[in-house]
Every structure is written in C-alpha cells, then in structure tokens.
Design an enzyme around this catalytic site. Structure first.
Site, PDB file in Angstrom:
ATOM      1  N   ASN A 191       5.937   8.633  -1.095  1.00  0.00           N
ATOM      2  CA  ASN A 191       5.889   7.169  -1.050  1.00  0.00           C
ATOM      3  C   ASN A 191       7.205   6.604  -0.533  1.00  0.00           C
ATOM      4  O   ASN A 191       7.238   5.573   0.146  1.00  0.00           O
ATOM      5  CB  ASN A 191       5.595   6.616  -2.440  1.00  0.00           C
ATOM      6  N   VAL A 230       0.835  -1.212   0.000  1.00  0.00           N
ATOM      7  CA  VAL A 230       0.000   0.000   0.000  1.00  0.00           C
ATOM      8  C   VAL A 230       0.863   1.253   0.000  1.00  0.00           C
ATOM      9  O   VAL A 230       0.523   2.271  -0.619  1.00  0.00           O
ATOM     10  CB  VAL A 230      -0.947  -0.028   1.214  1.00  0.00           C
ATOM     11  N   GLU A 276      -2.325   5.553  -4.218  1.00  0.00           N
ATOM     12  CA  GLU A 276      -3.781   5.395  -4.278  1.00  0.00           C
ATOM     13  C   GLU A 276      -4.489   6.644  -4.786  1.00  0.00           C
ATOM     14  O   GLU A 276      -5.528   6.557  -5.441  1.00  0.00           O
ATOM     15  CB  GLU A 276      -4.319   5.036  -2.879  1.00  0.00           C
ATOM     16  N   ASP A 302      -7.682  21.607 -42.250  1.00  0.00           N
ATOM     17  CA  ASP A 302      -8.526  21.863 -43.401  1.00  0.00           C
ATOM     18  C   ASP A 302      -8.499  23.365 -43.687  1.00  0.00           C
ATOM     19  O   ASP A 302      -7.988  24.145 -42.882  1.00  0.00           O
ATOM     20  CB  ASP A 302      -9.947  21.390 -43.098  1.00  0.00           C
ATOM     21  N   ASP A 317     -13.678  14.726 -43.584  1.00  0.00           N
ATOM     22  CA  ASP A 317     -12.565  14.805 -42.638  1.00  0.00           C
ATOM     23  C   ASP A 317     -12.629  13.730 -41.552  1.00  0.00           C
ATOM     24  O   ASP A 317     -11.649  13.502 -40.845  1.00  0.00           O
ATOM     25  CB  ASP A 317     -12.560  16.179 -41.941  1.00  0.00           C
TER      26      ASP A 317
END
Length: 948
Positions: free
Chosen positions: A735, A320, A325, A367, A673
C-alpha cells in the site's frame, strides 16, 4: 412457549392432618420454586396440585395444556434471517468506506461532461470488491454454523407417558405439566418431574450439577430446601441410571431448570474476540488515514486548475490505494483454513474469529467429569485379608487383570450379586456401556476381570429379595438362594456404616472375629484409598434364616469380605495436553461441581496439580468473598481448584479473570456449564457427550470430547495469528508502494496519476490475494507452544510489525517511483503535455503496476520469517506461495500484453529489459531484508524463528 404470568393458574391442594392447605402455581418460565414446593407434598397432594391423577391426563386436557404452555423444548437462539446476516457483512468499516467511495464515484461519472468510462469502471470495480468480500465472509460463517447445528440430541426424543389411564410412547416435545411419566434405568428424564413411585431409583445429575456420582431418589415428601437438592425430584436432561419410577411433570421447556440456565446463558453478552477489537481499531485508523489523505490531495490539486471530476477521481485513487481491499476476504479465508485444520483435529469452530482468539488464551477453566475424565467409573484397587490388589484396565470394557484374583473372588462375587446394573457389550459404533448405576457397573467389570461371569453367578444363586439403597442407611442388600436351599445376604455400602454392622472378617477363606485392631486396619485402608480421591465401598455377607429377612437381620452380624476402590479415570491423552499448556504458559483451573477430594485426586493424576497444598475453594466459600477477595484468590493461587460450584459461581470466576486481563477459555459438557461457556472469551463444549444447551453457548465444539484437542486448537490458533501478521505485513507494505508514487506525482506537479485506482484494485485482488492466502496457510511451527500467550491488549500492528511494513514498503516505493519518473524523464516530454493516451505514460504506469507485483513476489518470500534467513528456512518449502506469486506475475503479463485488458487497465506492453529492471528491484528488496535479519541476529542475539 410457556405461559405468561397472566395465564398461570393456582390449583388447590389437599389439606392433610398435619398442615393447612397451601397453593402451588402450575409452572411457567418465571417460576423456579415450584419443584421445591411440590417436593414437600405427599403423593396425593402432588396430583391435586398439578390437577392430574395416577391415570394421567386425558388426551383432551393434554391438548389444552399444550396450547397453553407450548411444546416441551428450549427456545432456539435466533440466528436472524439469512438476508439480515448477509446485509450485516456490509457493515464492516472497510466495506462502508468502499461503498461510499463507489457511490461518490458513480455520482462523479454521472455529473462529468463528457462522461469518462474509466470513472465508471472504477466505481464498478470498487463495488465488485465489496460484494466479493461480503460473499466470502458470509459463505464461511454460514458453512460453519450449519455444521454446528447438526449437533443435536440432548433432550430425549420419545418418552413413556400415562394418558387416559394407558401407557403410551410419544414425543418428549408433547409433554405438558401434569403428565405422568414412566421412567426406567437408562432413560433420559424428559422434563422437571416429582416422583410419585420409585423402586431403587438413582439419577446421574452430571449434566445439571457437574457431580458424577449417581444420587438415589425416593417418592416420599421431603423437608423444604433448595430445589436441586430435593430427593424426590428429577430434572430434564439428567439420566435415570438405576431402578424404575413414575413421576408427575412439574415444568416443561423454558420453565425447567435447564430453561433457567438457558435464560442465564442467553443473558450473557456476546464478547468480541481480541482480533475483532484489533481489526476494528485498524479499520478506523486506516479509513481515517485514507479519507484524510484523499482530502489533502484534493485540496492540493484543486487550485491547480485541473477539472473537478479528474481531481476527485485522482483523490479517490489515493483513498483506494490506502484501503486494503483484499484484507477482509483474505482474513476470512485464512481463518476458514484454520477452521478446517481444527475440524480435522476434531475441533469444530462455529465463529471464524474464534480461531485467532484461541491463540491468545491465557487461562483454561476446565470441568472435570467428561472433559478430563472418561465419565466411566473403574475399580482400580481391592482390599481383602489385609492385602491390597491392583486392578488394571480402564472404563467399562472388561479387559484387564486383578492381582491374585483368587483371593478376591468372593469379594467380587458378592459385590456383583448385590448390583442392579447391566453390562452391555459393544454393538455397532457403541462401545461397552453400563445400563444402571455406574458404580455397580464398575463392580461388574471388575468381576469379569477376575474371571467371574455375573450372569452365571446370578443364575446359580438367584435373588429372592432386596433392600434398596437408602441414604440414611448408606447400604444396599440382596438375598440369594444357594444351591443347597440355604439363603444368604450380600451387602455393600459406605465402609464405616457397614463396618459397624460386622462381627467377623474373612481372612484367607477363614472367618475370624473382627477385633478392634482389625477394625483399625480396615478403617486405615479405607481412609488411605479415600485420601487418593477414590470412591470406597465395603462388601459383606451373612447367612440368613429365610428368603425374605427383615433389613435388621440381613444387614447385621455380617462378615466383612473386603473393600473396593474406584474412580472415574482420566482420559489417557490429557496429561500430555496439560503439560503442553504448561509449556505454553497457559494456566489451568479446575471448576467442577464434584467433591474437593475427588477433584484434587483427578487434578493430580492429569498434572494440573503438582504442589503438596493446592488452593481448594468451594462454592460456599466463594459466596463469602467480595470481588477484591476473589481477585486476590485468583491472583495468588498458582494451583487452584474450585469445587461444588454453581453456574453463577462459574460466571463470576470467568468475569474476575477477564477483569484481570486474562483471555479465558471455559470447557464443559453440561447445561450447568452453559452460562460460563457463553460468558468466556472462548467457550469449548463437548460434541459427543455434551448437552444442546452447552453446544449452543460455546463457540467451539470438541467432536471427540478430548481435552487434548483444546491444546491442539490453541496451537493452531497461535499459528493463525502468526500467519495473519505475515500477510498483514505483505498486504500493507505494498500500500505504501501504491500511495507514495501518487503523492510524489502530486507534489512534483505531474498532472496524471502514476497508477490508476483500477490498477490498484487489480493488484489488491488479482495479484495479492492468493499469495496472502498462501502465507495464511503456512503450517504450524514446531515451537508455537513453547512461548507464553501474548498479552490481551497487544496490538496487531506492533512496533516490530509496523517497522517491517515501513521498511519493505519503503523499498518498494523507491523502486516504483524510480522506474516511473525514469521512464517519464527519458521521453523528454514536458509534464504539462502528457495526456492519458500517451504511450509513454501508459508504459510508465504499467511499469509501476508490474513493479509492485514483481516486488511483492520477493516480499512474500521475505515475510515468511522474522529473524531466520529465508534461504535457511527453504525457498521451496511453501510451494503454494511460489505458485500464487507466479500466478500474480502471469496475470500482470496478461494485463500488459492482452489488448482487451489494456483497454480496461490503460496499460501498454513491456519490453524484456523492463521486466529485468523490475526483477532486479525485487531481488534488491529480498537482499535488503536478508541484511536486516542478519543484523537483527547479530546485534540482538534473539532466538530464530517466529513472527514476533
């Protein structure tokens, strides 16, 4: 729905004197040659082939065919049931890892004796995280798609049909093959049809072919050829801009040319964005690292004699700690913030991940008509009596001036009289618009600018006869009765064709002979204007002997009045947008169905072309190139214009660019297109003027049809990517601070975890999400469009990003390890004697949790810049970040002091001195990061700002 081949039938045709009987199959979606076959037939044979008549179908037969062929509509792209799309949110690798972890933790709780409530809390907390992430992601995507679905309306809702010999108005969805449709100027064509009557009819095929110039239509049979070139056929989604007509429906729904392009679009694979690919790689690596780390910790602790369930829960804590998370929710919401910012800039993004992909765009294939231009023909120059006259103003609004208007009044008067279009003033939200041919509308606007009222001129000299435009003659003429009872003809058309029919020329209100020298001057003037990409028409006049002179009399012996030159003006904001793309290192390639000269002229006006000799290639030329030659063309041409191209050509170009590693955005508004829009990395459709097919295929819709909105969206996309990197550094650095103490305790022989899995979840979701969101909402930096796009394969976790994660996370890890082991050692209790309920242990793990939360507050300030000092950028310039950090620290205080939460998180109250120590460690992190930035500025002399 359209019939299967087994349900199609073949109908006999009349046999005429010139040919044997042939057969035409009533159209189905698998057939695309029906129009070409019907185009070669005379009108009676068309009725026979479709089993219809001039009186149309009967109501009974129409109902039978509707049951057989289905409704006249394109099939919607299946979005899947809501529950399936919600379930798809749980297939994310992070979600799968957490779901497996929750399931195993539930099992551990069930098998444990006695059952530990903390284990159940952990399992429920992990499951809650998965549900929260899935809910946020689903809500954001569902909201964006529902907004996109509100853009409807290309296929007309109603049409006029002959049924049972009577004219009726009904829903276009009810049309079936064989119906007789009545068309008038301004109508949208509701299905693919063969004209059986045509009076001065002309259509605008821009939505289907990309060509903006209206094309005349006839009812007579034509020689065999490509279906779209059949002059007696009209197609679903195009517009009748002049004249009237009746047509027999040949194909409906999926069997139309629109349907063919729709199927071509649907066949294009859905491409993953660069961020999707990088997040997937990151998820696999993080999940693998988490599983491996948990397994290693379990293998180390299992032989030590610890209970199996305790050892397993400890390992779960390691997993974990490594799984971010809060990342899926933070990523979804941050992208949603980008979506809302783009929506405020008139760019609707249908897929969240497309926001980031915009930022990596390296090539825009754009275009021309309706994207770079206003799709409104405008007269910009007049030539009369050897003098050029400028015309100001753009579009259909009759506001502007004509230089020396008195000298060209007769020229514009004749041009306006020889027109069938009508200028409609604004009404409600509708601006000035033209009903009929846009070229004739431009002439009416120019006449108004010169002080003429076309309606008054028509009333003063009413029209008594007309010779419609014909592509063979390339002329149109009208006959009018003057006030004294005489008659005169006004003629307009192609300069060379009309000049050949002129004997005299008007010079300063005096008619003189048209000498060879004068013809040369007229020709040179016409060629000069045509060379600028302008559409040139010549206008002439003559007296005629009666109200209905034959075409030979009306269009010979003419007096040349002058020349008119017009073009479809660029949008005024496009040039600045193109310049911004150049500064950003984004290449622009014009891909259009229009003529090369017209395309080059527009490209020069908006700044796409600046060199004297850009590379211009047509669709025919592309057909002659193999893939290697096409790759060479794309690589070697700094300025490239692709003209007269088909949907297949556009898709091939996009594929070739992607093969070269480019991130390709394609803009367009027409159905032609759509395949390229879907095949591109980013498909950008027009919301106001675009077709449903194009909007369905695109991932972004410009609500204001402005090319400038693309540039703004690219800048916002780049800003989103920078912000994503900021909060990734922020999230992953802590972490490390969560994992290192656990590993340190394992190898130091401490029997308990320095931070529990439930505490980790509280940090990840309670204290970290809001600051991460505040980082994701940082405003766009001023220099975001002053650097080239990042490479397609650049990693999200680059070396510099990983270095910062390790640097900042390492400082946090050292700090929390120090406070934990200092607190444990200061108690004097041996490691083996500690239990989960010892107050010292609870204080120590509370110190670890609070230490991470406090240091993350300082970390959030540190990651806002890479090289620039945060003090120079301003500590208070992101108040949301300060508020979010304060909320996290406040939440941590509640967890520490509130008895109910103490029971859940196993925490204890901290003393003021403890908070002071933690704040000192946090300040140390910020000081260390400021020293790193200072060293980076001094040693590498890199430019300030940015997030590298």
């Amino acid at each position: 729905m359209s019939p299967s081949p087994a349900r199609q039938r073949t109908a006999p045709l009349h046999e005429d004197r010139a040919s044997k009987a042939v057969a035409v199959t009533v159209p189905g979606p698998e057939q695309q040659g029906v129009a070409a076959s019907a185009a070669t037939l005379d009108v009676p044979a068309v009725f026979t082939a479709t089993d219809s008549s001039p009186r149309g179908l009967t109501t009974t037969e129409a109902a039978v065919r509707r049951d057989r062929y289905g409704l006249n509509e394109l099939p919607g792209v299946g979005r899947g049931q809501v529950w399936r799309r919600l379930v798809a949110q749980f297939t994310d690798l992070f979600a799968l890892v957490l779901l497996v972890s929750a399931a195993i933790t539930f099992l551990a709780y069930w098998l444990g004796r006695p059952r530990d409530p903390a284990t159940l809390q952990l399992a429920l907390a992990i499951l809650g995280v998965v549900l929260l992430n899935a809910g946020i992601g689903f809500a954001q995507e569902y909201s964006a798609e529902r907004t996109a679905e509100s853009l409807q309306g290309m296929v007309p809702h109603t049409c006029r049909v002959v049924r049972d010999g009577e004219r009726r108005e009904l829903s276009a969805r009810e049309l079936v093959p064989g119906d007789v449709v009545v068309l008038e100027a301004g109508d949208a064509v509701p299905a693919d049809c063969r004209l059986v009557e045509a009076q001065e009819a002309a259509v605008n095929n821009a939505a289907l072919t990309g060509e903006s110039v209206p094309v005349a239509r006839i009812a007579q049979a034509v020689p065999p050829g490509p279906p779209l070139e059949a002059r007696n056929c009209v197609w679903m989604g195009t517009d009748l801009v002049a004249g009237t007509g009746k047509a027999v429906v040949l194909a409906t729904g999926a069997g139309t040319e629109f349907g063919r392009i729709f199927r071509l679009t649907a066949a294009a694979p859905k491409r993953k964005t660069p961020l999707q690919r990088q997040v997937a790689v990151m998820a696999r690596r993080v999940a693998g690292l988490a599983l491996a780390s948990g397994a290693v910790v379990f293998a180390v602790r299992a032989p030590s004699g610890q209970p199996f369930v305790d050892t397993f829960v400890f390992s779960m804590g390691v997993m974990v700690a490594l799984v971010p998370e809060g990342l899926p929710a933070t990523l979804s919401v941050s992208l949603a913030i980008g979506v809302r910012r783009m929506a405020r800039r008139h760019a609707l993004v249908k897929q969240l991940l497309a926001v980031e992909a915009l930022g990596s765009t390296s090539v825009i294939c754009t275009d021309k008509t309706g994207t770079l231009t206003q799709a409104e023909m405008t007269v910009v120059q007049l030539w009369a009596s050897g003098v050029s006259h400028a015309v100001t103003g753009a579009g259909y609004a009759p506001f502007g001036e004509v230089t020396d208007a008195g000298s060209v009044r007769e020229l514009l008067r004749a041009a306006a009289l020889c027109s069938n279009a009508r200028l409609v003033p604004p009404s409600g939200r509708d601006p000035w618009r033209v009903l009929g041919d846009t070229t004739e509308g431009a002439l009416l606007v120019a006449a108004r600018k010169a002080g003429l009222d076309p309606a008054e001129e028509e009333a003063r000299t009413p029209r008594v006869a007309e010779h419609p435009f014909d592509s063979a003659r390339k002329l149109m003429s009208t006959v009018h009765r003057d006030g004294d009872g005489t008659f005169f003809a006004c003629v307009k058309g192609a300069p060379l064709e009309l000049l050949a029919r002129c004997d005299t020329v008007e010079r300063e209100e005096v008619t003189v002979a048209l000498t060879d020298a004068e013809r040369g001057r007229v020709t040179a003037a016409a060629n000069g204007m045509a060379g600028q990409g302008l559409r040139v028409l010549a206008v002439a006049r003559r007296q005629v002997g009666g109200p209905r002179p034959p075409v030979g009399e009306a269009e010979t012996g003419l007096t040349l009045l002058g020349l008119t030159a017009m073009y479809d003006p660029p949008r005024p904001e496009v040039r600045d947008a193109v310049d911004a793309c150049r500064r950003a290192g984004i290449r622009i390639i014009m891909v259009t169905g229009d003529h090369p000269l017209t395309a080059e002229a527009v490209a020069r006006r908006v700044g796409i072309v600046r060199e004297p000799d850009p590379t211009v290639a047509t669709g025919v030329q592309l057909d002659g190139l193999d893939d290697s030659c096409l790759d060479a063309l794309l690589a070697d041409s700094a300025e490239l214009l692709l003209c007269r191209v088909s949907p297949e050509h556009k898709m091939r170009v996009v594929t070739a660019l992607q093969r070269r590693g480019e991130v390709v955005a394609v803009t367009g508004d027409g159905a032609n297109d759509a395949p390229a829009l879907k095949h591109a990395d980013i498909g950008v459709a027009m919301g106001a003027s675009g077709t449903d097919v194009a909007r369905e295929a695109a991932v972004m819709v410009l609500l204001d049809d402005s090319f400038a909105s693309i540039t703004t969206a690219v800048g916002l996309g780049r800003s989103v990517y920078r912000n994503i990197r900021k909060f990734l550094i922020y999230l992953f650095s802590h972490n490390i601070a969560e994992l290192v103490p656990i590993l340190a305790a394992t190898f130091a022989g401490f029997p308990l975890v320095p931070i529990t899995a439930v505490q980790i979840l509280a940090i990840d979701l309670g204290s970290d999400v809001l600051p991460a969101l505040a980082l994701g909402a940082e405003p766009m930096e001023p220099d975001v469009m002053n650097s080239p796009p990042r490479p397609r394969h650049e990693r999200l976790f680059s070396t510099s990003v990983m270095g910062r994660i390790v640097f900042l996370g390492g400082i946090q890890a050292l700090g929390v390890c120090a406070v934990f082991f200092w607190h444990i050692h200061a108690s004097g209790i041996p490691y083996a004697d500690f239990t989960r309920n010892d107050l010292v242990y609870r204080e120590a793990i509370t110190m670890v949790q609070a230490g991470i939360v406090v240091s993350q507050f300082f970390n959030a300030l540190a990651v806002r810049t890479v090289r620039q000092s945060i003090f120079r950028a301003g500590l208070l310039t992101n108040p949301w970040l300060l508020a979010a950090g304060g909320f996290g620290i406040g939440l941590m205080a509640i967890i520490s002091y509130a008895p109910p939460l103490q029971a859940v998180f196993h925490t204890a109250p901290l003393a003021p001195a403890d908070w002071a120590v933690l704040a000192a460690f946090g300040a140390l992190l910020l000081i260390a990061e400021e020293c790193r930035k200072w060293a980076l500025r001094r040693l590498r002399a890199l430019p300030k700002g940015g997030v590298g």
